[in-house]
Scaffold this motif. Structure first.
Motif, PDB file in Angstrom:
ATOM      1  N   ILE A   1      -5.774  10.007   8.159  1.00 23.78           N
ATOM      2  CA  ILE A   1      -7.066  10.245   7.499  1.00 23.78           C
ATOM      3  C   ILE A   1      -8.078  10.540   8.613  1.00 23.78           C
ATOM      4  O   ILE A   1      -8.758   9.642   9.100  1.00 23.78           O
ATOM      5  CB  ILE A   1      -7.478   9.025   6.646  1.00 23.78           C
ATOM      6  CG1 ILE A   1      -6.351   8.622   5.696  1.00 23.78           C
ATOM      7  CG2 ILE A   1      -8.748   9.332   5.866  1.00 23.78           C
ATOM      8  CD1 ILE A   1      -6.589   7.323   4.939  1.00 23.78           C
TER       9      ILE A   1
ATOM     10  N   LEU B   1      -3.071   4.150  13.559  1.00 21.32           N
ATOM     11  CA  LEU B   1      -4.458   3.868  13.192  1.00 21.32           C
ATOM     12  C   LEU B   1      -5.412   4.167  14.351  1.00 21.32           C
ATOM     13  O   LEU B   1      -6.620   4.295  14.149  1.00 21.32           O
ATOM     14  CB  LEU B   1      -4.624   2.426  12.712  1.00 21.32           C
ATOM     15  CG  LEU B   1      -3.927   2.060  11.402  1.00 21.32           C
ATOM     16  CD1 LEU B   1      -4.322   0.658  10.956  1.00 21.32           C
ATOM     17  CD2 LEU B   1      -4.211   3.061  10.297  1.00 21.32           C
TER      18      LEU B   1
ATOM     19  N   ILE C   1       1.120  -2.309   6.882  1.00 17.82           N
ATOM     20  CA  ILE C   1       0.200  -1.175   6.742  1.00 17.82           C
ATOM     21  C   ILE C   1       1.000   0.099   7.007  1.00 17.82           C
ATOM     22  O   ILE C   1       1.632   0.224   8.065  1.00 17.82           O
ATOM     23  CB  ILE C   1      -0.964  -1.288   7.744  1.00 17.82           C
ATOM     24  CG1 ILE C   1      -1.764  -2.569   7.482  1.00 17.82           C
ATOM     25  CG2 ILE C   1      -1.861  -0.055   7.687  1.00 17.82           C
ATOM     26  CD1 ILE C   1      -2.772  -2.906   8.574  1.00 17.82           C
TER      27      ILE C   1
ATOM     28  N   PHE D   1     -12.738   4.569   2.929  1.00 13.28           N
ATOM     29  CA  PHE D   1     -11.435   4.105   2.445  1.00 13.28           C
ATOM     30  C   PHE D   1     -11.482   2.589   2.418  1.00 13.28           C
ATOM     31  O   PHE D   1     -11.510   1.939   3.461  1.00 13.28           O
ATOM     32  CB  PHE D   1     -10.334   4.599   3.384  1.00 13.28           C
ATOM     33  CG  PHE D   1      -8.950   4.300   2.898  1.00 13.28           C
ATOM     34  CD1 PHE D   1      -8.254   5.238   2.163  1.00 13.28           C
ATOM     35  CD2 PHE D   1      -8.334   3.088   3.181  1.00 13.28           C
ATOM     36  CE1 PHE D   1      -6.962   4.969   1.715  1.00 13.28           C
ATOM     37  CE2 PHE D   1      -7.056   2.808   2.734  1.00 13.28           C
ATOM     38  CZ  PHE D   1      -6.369   3.756   2.001  1.00 13.28           C
TER      39      PHE D   1
ATOM     40  N   LEU E   1      -1.036   7.255   0.301  1.00 16.16           N
ATOM     41  CA  LEU E   1      -2.482   7.211   0.510  1.00 16.16           C
ATOM     42  C   LEU E   1      -2.875   7.876   1.831  1.00 16.16           C
ATOM     43  O   LEU E   1      -4.035   8.214   2.039  1.00 16.16           O
ATOM     44  CB  LEU E   1      -3.005   5.775   0.447  1.00 16.16           C
ATOM     45  CG  LEU E   1      -2.907   5.100  -0.925  1.00 16.16           C
ATOM     46  CD1 LEU E   1      -3.593   3.737  -0.895  1.00 16.16           C
ATOM     47  CD2 LEU E   1      -3.508   5.961  -2.023  1.00 16.16           C
ATOM     48  N   GLY E   2      -1.916   8.101   2.692  1.00 13.44           N
ATOM     49  CA  GLY E   2      -2.174   8.863   3.910  1.00 13.44           C
ATOM     50  C   GLY E   2      -2.488  10.327   3.628  1.00 13.44           C
ATOM     51  O   GLY E   2      -2.950  11.045   4.521  1.00 13.44           O
TER      52      GLY E   2
ATOM     53  N   ILE F   1       0.866  -1.179   0.000  1.00 12.05           N
ATOM     54  CA  ILE F   1       0.000   0.000   0.000  1.00 12.05           C
ATOM     55  C   ILE F   1       0.900   1.225   0.000  1.00 12.05           C
ATOM     56  O   ILE F   1       1.741   1.376   0.892  1.00 12.05           O
ATOM     57  CB  ILE F   1      -0.915   0.014   1.238  1.00 12.05           C
ATOM     58  CG1 ILE F   1      -1.827  -1.217   1.238  1.00 12.05           C
ATOM     59  CG2 ILE F   1      -1.729   1.308   1.305  1.00 12.05           C
ATOM     60  CD1 ILE F   1      -2.617  -1.395   2.530  1.00 12.05           C
TER      61      ILE F   1
ATOM     62  N   THR G   1       1.195   6.125   7.739  1.00 12.84           N
ATOM     63  CA  THR G   1       0.547   7.337   7.233  1.00 12.84           C
ATOM     64  C   THR G   1      -0.965   7.191   7.106  1.00 12.84           C
ATOM     65  O   THR G   1      -1.670   8.203   7.062  1.00 12.84           O
ATOM     66  CB  THR G   1       1.127   7.726   5.863  1.00 12.84           C
ATOM     67  OG1 THR G   1       0.976   6.623   4.966  1.00 12.84           O
ATOM     68  CG2 THR G   1       2.589   8.113   5.976  1.00 12.84           C
ATOM     69  N   LEU G   2      -1.478   5.962   7.060  1.00 12.01           N
ATOM     70  CA  LEU G   2      -2.927   5.788   6.946  1.00 12.01           C
ATOM     71  C   LEU G   2      -3.651   6.288   8.195  1.00 12.01           C
ATOM     72  O   LEU G   2      -4.857   6.508   8.169  1.00 12.01           O
ATOM     73  CB  LEU G   2      -3.291   4.333   6.654  1.00 12.01           C
ATOM     74  CG  LEU G   2      -2.825   3.793   5.293  1.00 12.01           C
ATOM     75  CD1 LEU G   2      -3.397   2.399   5.054  1.00 12.01           C
ATOM     76  CD2 LEU G   2      -3.198   4.722   4.157  1.00 12.01           C
TER      77      LEU G   2
ATOM     78  N   PHE H   1     -13.267   2.199   7.142  1.00 15.65           N
ATOM     79  CA  PHE H   1     -11.874   1.893   6.817  1.00 15.65           C
ATOM     80  C   PHE H   1     -11.745   0.380   6.734  1.00 15.65           C
ATOM     81  O   PHE H   1     -11.965  -0.323   7.721  1.00 15.65           O
ATOM     82  CB  PHE H   1     -10.968   2.446   7.919  1.00 15.65           C
ATOM     83  CG  PHE H   1      -9.502   2.286   7.655  1.00 15.65           C
ATOM     84  CD1 PHE H   1      -8.804   3.250   6.958  1.00 15.65           C
ATOM     85  CD2 PHE H   1      -8.815   1.167   8.115  1.00 15.65           C
ATOM     86  CE1 PHE H   1      -7.435   3.115   6.728  1.00 15.65           C
ATOM     87  CE2 PHE H   1      -7.460   1.020   7.886  1.00 15.65           C
ATOM     88  CZ  PHE H   1      -6.774   1.996   7.190  1.00 15.65           C
TER      89      PHE H   1
END
Length: 186
Positions: free
Chosen positions: A150, A171, A143, A132, A123-124, A119, A146-147, A156
């Motif tokens: 969001i 997260l 993972i 998402f 995408l963060g 990933i 940076t996710l 999610f």
């Protein structure tokens, strides 16, 4: 016409002739294509690199229509996009890091494809995303931390991939998520 040429000519009677703003499920404003939304129609093909030329596109939805091939890097140039739904197709290859340029996207749904690789950390950057979804692909690796950037995500889902490693503590920042799913990974 390049978009039309990329698809088999099945099921879309008026595509390919005349003004594209009159085509099935195409919406235009001031002669600019702003929405392409096709679902559950009997076509197949690939997403052409020229998709990036639709500079005013706010909605790109191709779901359950048997698209295959890789996502072109040019998709990251669609900076006005608020909805990207490419679910239930047969896309393959890695997710382009250019997807991180879609900072205004609210709906980000690429589930039920065959994407592989990691990933992208970019995408963060999708800080506007409320939805998402990358579940049911073949994504691997860890993972990205940076996710957790969001902040307003409601749903999610990274389930049913081949993700490994520990769940990033970042997260825990996804406090508005009412649906959070990481199951069926490694």
């Amino acid at each position: 016409m390049d978009l039309w040429n990329a698809f088999n000519q099945i099921g879309l009677a008026n595509w390919g002739s005349g003004d594209c703003c009159t085509w099935y499920d195409i919406v235009c404003q001031s002669s600019h294509v702003t929405s392409i939304s096709l679902g559950d129609v009997g076509i197949s093909g690939t997403l052409p690199d020229s998709i990036g030329n639709f500079s005013m596109l706010s909605t790109l939805e191709f779901y359950n229509i048997h698209l295959s091939g890789t996502l072109p890097n040019s998709i990251g140039g669609l900076i006005h996009l608020s909805s990207l739904q490419l679910s239930s197709n047969s896309f393959t290859g890695t997710l382009p890091s250019s997807l991180g340029s879609l900072t205004g996207v609210i709906l980000f749904d690429l589930d039920y494809n065959q994407f592989n690789g990691t990933i992208p950390a970019t995408l963060g950057n999708l800080k506007s995303a409320g939805y998402f979804n990358l579940n049911n692909n073949q994504l691997s690796g860890t993972i990205p931390d940076t996710l957790g950037n969001i902040p307003n995500v409601d749903q999610f889902d990274l389930s049913s991939n081949q993700l490994t490693g520990t769940i990033p503590s970042s997260l825990g920042n996804l406090k508005t998520a009412t649906f959070f799913n990481l199951e069926t990974n490694q």
